[in-house]
Design an enzyme around this catalytic site. Structure first.
Site, PDB file in Angstrom:
ATOM      1  N   CYS A 235      87.450 -35.311  45.895  1.00  0.00           N
ATOM      2  CA  CYS A 235      86.979 -34.838  44.582  1.00  0.00           C
ATOM      3  C   CYS A 235      87.663 -35.622  43.476  1.00  0.00           C
ATOM      4  CB  CYS A 235      87.287 -33.349  44.436  1.00  0.00           C
ATOM      5  SG  CYS A 235      86.822 -32.692  42.827  1.00  0.00           S
TER       6      CYS A 235
ATOM      7  N   CYS B 284      92.079 -31.800  46.552  1.00  0.00           N
ATOM      8  CA  CYS B 284      91.027 -32.055  47.543  1.00  0.00           C
ATOM      9  C   CYS B 284      90.753 -33.565  47.554  1.00  0.00           C
ATOM     10  CB  CYS B 284      89.770 -31.267  47.212  1.00  0.00           C
ATOM     11  SG  CYS B 284      90.064 -29.492  47.215  1.00  0.00           S
TER      12      CYS B 284
ATOM     13  N   CYS C 287      76.862 -25.702  34.579  1.00  0.00           N
ATOM     14  CA  CYS C 287      78.032 -25.848  35.449  1.00  0.00           C
ATOM     15  C   CYS C 287      79.266 -25.902  34.549  1.00  0.00           C
ATOM     16  CB  CYS C 287      77.884 -27.127  36.278  1.00  0.00           C
ATOM     17  SG  CYS C 287      79.276 -27.433  37.354  1.00  0.00           S
TER      18      CYS C 287
ATOM     19  N   CYS D  20      78.291 -33.223  41.512  1.00  0.00           N
ATOM     20  CA  CYS D  20      79.430 -32.478  42.078  1.00  0.00           C
ATOM     21  C   CYS D  20      80.587 -33.419  42.357  1.00  0.00           C
ATOM     22  CB  CYS D  20      79.063 -31.858  43.418  1.00  0.00           C
ATOM     23  SG  CYS D  20      77.769 -30.678  43.327  1.00  0.00           S
TER      24      CYS D  20
ATOM     25  N   LEU E 138      83.915 -24.960  51.932  1.00  0.00           N
ATOM     26  CA  LEU E 138      84.466 -24.931  53.287  1.00  0.00           C
ATOM     27  C   LEU E 138      84.813 -26.345  53.783  1.00  0.00           C
ATOM     28  CD1 LEU E 138      85.133 -22.992  55.589  1.00  0.00           C
ATOM     29  CD2 LEU E 138      82.809 -23.295  56.438  1.00  0.00           C
ATOM     30  N   HIS E 139      83.797 -27.154  53.942  1.00  0.00           N
ATOM     31  CA  HIS E 139      83.928 -28.593  54.227  1.00  0.00           C
ATOM     32  C   HIS E 139      84.495 -28.991  55.596  1.00  0.00           C
ATOM     33  CE1 HIS E 139      82.854 -28.746  50.107  1.00  0.00           C
ATOM     34  NE2 HIS E 139      84.043 -28.570  49.612  1.00  0.00           N
TER      35      HIS E 139
ATOM     36  N   ASN F  65      79.277 -37.357  46.716  1.00  0.00           N
ATOM     37  CA  ASN F  65      79.062 -38.235  45.563  1.00  0.00           C
ATOM     38  C   ASN F  65      80.271 -39.139  45.398  1.00  0.00           C
ATOM     39  OD1 ASN F  65      76.523 -37.121  44.594  1.00  0.00           O
ATOM     40  ND2 ASN F  65      77.723 -35.275  44.236  1.00  0.00           N
TER      41      ASN F  65
ATOM     42  N   GLU G 147      84.517 -31.219  31.029  1.00  0.00           N
ATOM     43  CA  GLU G 147      83.097 -31.559  31.120  1.00  0.00           C
ATOM     44  C   GLU G 147      82.280 -30.342  31.541  1.00  0.00           C
ATOM     45  OE1 GLU G 147      83.837 -36.289  31.925  1.00  0.00           O
ATOM     46  OE2 GLU G 147      82.809 -35.184  33.491  1.00  0.00           O
TER      47      GLU G 147
ATOM     48  N   CYS H 284      92.700 -30.200  37.685  1.00  0.00           N
ATOM     49  CA  CYS H 284      92.767 -29.288  38.814  1.00  0.00           C
ATOM     50  C   CYS H 284      94.094 -29.502  39.534  1.00  0.00           C
ATOM     51  CB  CYS H 284      91.600 -29.529  39.769  1.00  0.00           C
ATOM     52  SG  CYS H 284      91.485 -28.267  41.061  1.00  0.00           S
TER      53      CYS H 284
HETATM   54  N1  SAH Z   1      87.521 -25.624  42.813  1.00  0.00           N
HETATM   55  C1  SAH Z   1      86.312 -24.931  43.084  1.00  0.00           C
HETATM   56  C2  SAH Z   1      85.259 -25.254  42.072  1.00  0.00           C
HETATM   57  C3  SAH Z   1      84.743 -26.685  42.127  1.00  0.00           C
HETATM   58  S1  SAH Z   1      83.117 -26.581  42.628  1.00  0.00           S
HETATM   59  C4  SAH Z   1      85.873 -25.207  44.505  1.00  0.00           C
HETATM   60  O1  SAH Z   1      86.529 -25.996  45.173  1.00  0.00           O
HETATM   61  O2  SAH Z   1      84.947 -24.586  44.984  1.00  0.00           O
HETATM   62  C5  SAH Z   1      82.662 -28.165  42.964  1.00  0.00           C
HETATM   63  C6  SAH Z   1      82.015 -28.306  44.322  1.00  0.00           C
HETATM   64  O3  SAH Z   1      81.730 -29.688  44.534  1.00  0.00           O
HETATM   65  C7  SAH Z   1      82.961 -27.884  45.425  1.00  0.00           C
HETATM   66  O4  SAH Z   1      82.276 -27.369  46.524  1.00  0.00           O
HETATM   67  C8  SAH Z   1      83.577 -29.198  45.768  1.00  0.00           C
HETATM   68  O5  SAH Z   1      84.173 -29.160  47.023  1.00  0.00           O
HETATM   69  C9  SAH Z   1      82.397 -30.137  45.690  1.00  0.00           C
HETATM   70  N2  SAH Z   1      82.787 -31.527  45.519  1.00  0.00           N
HETATM   71  C10 SAH Z   1      83.941 -32.016  45.057  1.00  0.00           C
HETATM   72  N3  SAH Z   1      83.936 -33.355  45.078  1.00  0.00           N
HETATM   73  C11 SAH Z   1      82.755 -33.733  45.562  1.00  0.00           C
HETATM   74  C12 SAH Z   1      82.134 -35.001  45.770  1.00  0.00           C
HETATM   75  N4  SAH Z   1      82.758 -36.134  45.490  1.00  0.00           N
HETATM   76  N5  SAH Z   1      80.877 -35.017  46.268  1.00  0.00           N
HETATM   77  C13 SAH Z   1      80.233 -33.861  46.509  1.00  0.00           C
HETATM   78  N6  SAH Z   1      80.751 -32.636  46.313  1.00  0.00           N
HETATM   79  C14 SAH Z   1      82.007 -32.578  45.837  1.00  0.00           C
END
Ligand code: SAH
Length: 370
Positions: free
Chosen positions: A128, A125, A114, A344, A225-226, A301, A101, A121
């Site tokens: 995600c 995480c 994007c 995201c 980071l998170h 999200n 996508e 992947c």
């Molecule tokens: N793998 C890379 C690229 C993905 S970027 C990375 O981790 O940075 C996508 C971004 O959206 C990342 O910051 C990811 O952590 C965030 N993300 C993933 N799932 C999400 C969700 N359910 N809600 C909001 N952000 C999310």
């Protein structure tokens, strides 16, 4: 008995797999001058010409060679969805039948694409939805730059793509060579000519690749980071077990030394009751004290089967204020394309999973949220 010969497809070279350097080497191998690379890039990316016979500044024999051996292929759009806010999501099919996508986010004065870097992947995480799809393979350079190629064609001249974020499906730094070649291509004056400040690669924290990146590619860096403790980050972003926070922060400091980055953008997903307390904000301020940084707070999200909840507006505001008051530039990412699952962490594509990884969905997270 003589067997009937199948016609052989001799076209084996996809020219979108080369960045300028690679293309110059390809032409030199053919006994041509390296500047053929810029001529070809201009035809393909700027003139929109894909028929080698129309590339009039190439010799007849070179055109014949290209016609016989080379082709141009990108992933194909199989579905287009436009959200109420104008965000556009394309599902694109690769030659192997998987689907990725790509999302276009129009804003006043700019348009951001994007882009996905992998089919699925391999990182798990817990918050995600791409992670739930499993992993099939890395995208090739042509499949990464191809998303831009196809999207710009589809959008037309009135909707210019001005920014690219490598924030679609996958971990770009685990597909290092192809992602870097594609990003270098995006910034090439003979293709899209995007400025290095307008191409951002986002990583979950693949530390060795972050050091390599600072040597070879001048793009902006975002780090997912998170969490501010190893304990929580191990759970949210499991690659943290391999590259814990201290190593990650060292790599961020190293990257921040390099122009045009100077600052690293930290992405921080806001999870209700998990990472959004005042104590978390204080921990973040302390962690980032020695890294020139900006923070992008991402409201979580939701997606099917996820048990996390997004932090309340008030909690996000409180978190943001604490960080801003400590002098860290902090923004809240506007959620876009939610009604078409383009926000995201909502990208899923269609992935034939080869990882055979069975995900347990954030067990600890839900406990903490309770
Ligand atoms: N793998 C890379 C690229 C993905 S970027 C990375 O981790 O940075 C996508 C971004 O959206 C990342 O910051 C990811 O952590 C965030 N993300 C993933 N799932 C999400 C969700 N359910 N809600 C909001 N952000 C999310």
């Amino acid at each position: 008995m003589k067997s009937v010969q199948e016609p052989v497809n001799t076209k084996s070279i996809n020219l979108l797999d080369f960045d300028r350097k690679g293309l110059a080497a390809f032409f030199v191998d053919l006994g041509e001058k390296p500047f053929r690379a810029t001529q070809l890039l201009k035809w393909l990316y700027q003139e929109g010409v894909e028929d080698f016979d129309l590339m009039t500044n190439l010799s007849k024999s070179l055109r014949a060679y290209l016609t016989e051996h080379c082709y141009i292929a990108t992933p194909e759009i199989v579905l287009e969805k436009v959200a109420s806010d104008g965000t556009c999501k394309w599902v694109m099919q690769t030659h192997c039948g998987n689907r990725i996508e790509t999302v276009f986010i129009p804003e006043e004065g700019r348009g951001t694409l994007c882009v996905s870097s992998q089919i699925g992947c391999a990182l798990a995480c817990s918050f995600c939805s791409t992670a739930q799809q499993g992993f099939n393979r890395n995208l090739s350079t042509s499949e990464i730059i191809g998303q831009l190629f196809v999207a710009q064609k589809r959008l037309g001249a009135d909707n210019k793509i001005t920014n690219v974020v490598m924030m679609g499906m996958g971990e770009p730094l685990l597909n290092f060579d192809n992602a870097v070649a594609a990003m270098n291509l995006m910034m090439d004056d003979f293709t899209f000519g995007l400025s290095k400040r307008r191409v951002t690669v986002s990583t979950s924290g693949v530390v060795p690749a972050m050091y390599r990146l600072s040597q070879v590619c001048d793009v902006s860096l975002a780090v997912s980071l998170h969490a501010v403790t190893d304990e929580l980050r191990d759970e949210l972003v499991p690659i943290n077990k391999k590259y814990p926070l201290k190593e990650l922060m060292d790599a961020c400091r190293d990257n921040a030394k390099i122009a045009p980055r100077r600052t690293v953008t930290f992405e921080y997903v806001m999870l209700d009751g998990i990472n959004d307390s005042v104590q978390d904000a204080r921990g973040l301020i302390k962690l980032l004290k020695t890294v020139p940084s900006k923070i992008n707070l991402i409201p979580f999200n939701p997606f099917p089967n996820s048990s996390y909840r997004c932090s309340s507006k008030a909690a996000i505001e409180r978190f943001k204020t604490l960080l801003n008051d400590a002098g860290i530039v902090t923004t809240v990412r506007k959620t876009r394309g939610e009604d078409i699952d383009a926000a995201c962490g909502q990208l899923i594509g269609q992935v034939q999973d080869k990882s055979r990884r069975h995900l347990k969905l954030h067990p600890v997270g839900s406990e903490r949220a309770a």
